[in-house]
Write a protein that holds these residues in place. Structure first.
Motif, mmCIF file in Angstrom:
data_model
loop_
_atom_site.group_PDB
_atom_site.id
_atom_site.type_symbol
_atom_site.label_atom_id
_atom_site.label_comp_id
_atom_site.label_asym_id
_atom_site.label_seq_id
_atom_site.Cartn_x
_atom_site.Cartn_y
_atom_site.Cartn_z
ATOM 1 N N SER A 14 0.510 -1.488 0.225
ATOM 2 C CA SER A 14 0.489 0.022 -0.238
ATOM 3 C C SER A 14 0.992 1.228 0.522
ATOM 4 C CB SER A 14 -0.525 0.127 1.309
ATOM 5 O OG SER A 14 -0.378 -0.332 2.686
ATOM 6 N N PHE A 15 0.245 2.399 -0.477
ATOM 7 C CA PHE A 15 0.780 3.708 -0.898
ATOM 8 C C PHE A 15 -0.353 4.471 -0.416
ATOM 9 C CE2 PHE A 15 -0.640 3.836 -5.150
ATOM 10 C CZ PHE A 15 -0.590 2.435 -5.312
ATOM 11 N N THR A 16 1.142 5.858 0.420
ATOM 12 C CA THR A 16 -0.332 6.796 0.558
ATOM 13 C C THR A 16 -0.481 7.815 -0.372
ATOM 14 O OG1 THR A 16 1.654 7.792 1.545
ATOM 15 C CG2 THR A 16 0.856 6.758 3.168
ATOM 16 N N ASP A 17 0.094 8.427 -1.174
ATOM 17 C CA ASP A 17 0.198 8.856 -2.140
ATOM 18 C C ASP A 17 -0.101 8.889 -3.685
ATOM 19 O OD1 ASP A 17 1.667 12.421 -3.133
ATOM 20 O OD2 ASP A 17 -0.384 11.156 -4.252
ATOM 21 N N SER A 18 -1.265 8.804 -4.235
ATOM 22 C CA SER A 18 -1.976 8.101 -5.047
ATOM 23 C C SER A 18 -1.533 8.471 -6.794
ATOM 24 C CB SER A 18 -3.448 7.960 -5.229
ATOM 25 O OG SER A 18 -4.091 9.332 -5.479
ATOM 26 N N ALA A 19 -0.731 9.482 -6.583
ATOM 27 C CA ALA A 19 -0.032 10.121 -7.571
ATOM 28 C C ALA A 19 1.082 9.247 -8.311
ATOM 29 C CB ALA A 19 -0.050 11.822 -7.749
ATOM 30 N N ILE A 20 1.231 8.172 -8.482
ATOM 31 C CA ILE A 20 2.139 7.808 -8.511
ATOM 32 C C ILE A 20 1.811 7.407 -10.486
ATOM 33 C CG2 ILE A 20 1.780 5.898 -6.905
ATOM 34 C CD1 ILE A 20 1.675 4.118 -8.226
#
Lengths: 111, 113
Positions: B24-30
């Motif tokens: 999981s990652f906190t910032d979806s702007a990947i």
């Protein structure tokens, strides 16, 4: 292609000595990355280059660390003077577009 | 600041079992997400790369999915084998961080024969 090549694979040195790690990226790749891996901090990006130019060195821990990329096929990471807390595995990686390919790493032990 | 979390930290399964590793990652702007495998004392081997516009990627017995809006990726390993034993890391490239990868701490997988 032989993949990313790093040397030496293992380095043991004494505190205060200069250490130079070497990397040959995959031919044709235009990005080169230096990472450090420890049990406590995991994988950390130290610095990366694009077309031999350093782009982001914000991960370099202190002035004792320096990195160069004199040409597209060679890069060095130098630590001077080395300290015991620098003991870690140092990885070099390269990429052309999005996928990064890692070398086998250099395990550095500073006594 | 982008943070990447992998669950579980360690997993032990019998041979033949299908399993799922989570990232999981906190910032979806990947920009993309990459799954790696690391064997003890070795470097990282790239397994799968998923672009932000993609939902999944497959390679052999491996399938990786990406749900960018919820900040999650899963790596599915079918019919696990002892040779799959390794540490699996996920890493994300954020749109604003240039060409950097932010890594999770990894999941240590052991497949028992």
């Amino acid at each position: 292609d032989a993949g990313v090549i790093q040397s030496p694979r293992h380095e043991v040195t004494e505190m205060g000595q200069e250490v130079t790690l070497r990397c040959k990226p995959i031919s044709g790749h235009d990005y080169l990355f230096w990472y450090r891996q420890t049990m406590m901090r995991g994988l950390e990006l130290l610095i990366y280059f694009n077309n031999n130019v350093p782009i982001d060195d914000s991960g370099m821990p202190e002035d004792r660390f320096s990195a160069k990329m004199p040409n597209a096929s060679f890069s060095t990471l130098k630590i001077q003077p080395s300290e015991p807390r620098d003991s870690a595995v140092y990885f070099c990686a390269s990429s052309l577009h999005n996928e990064q390919f890692f070398g086998p790493g250099t395990r550095l032990t500073v006594l | 600041k982008q943070e990447v979390t992998q669950i579980p930290a360690a997993l032990s399964v019998p041979e033949g079992e299908n399993l799922v590793l989570n990232c999981s990652f906190t910032d979806s702007a990947i920009y993309n997400l990459q799954w790696f495998r690391q064997d003890p004392g070795k470097g990282l081997t790239s397994l799968l790369l998923i672009q932000s516009s993609q939902r999944e990627q497959t390679s052999g017995r491996l399938n990786a999915s990406l749900d960018k809006s919820s900040g999650r990726s899963t790596l599915y390993i079918a019919a696990s084998q002892p040779g799959d034993s390794a540490t699996y890391l996920c890493a994300v490239k954020h749109m604003e961080y240039g060409n950097k990868l932010v890594f999770g701490a990894g999941t240590i997988l052991r497949v028992k024969s």
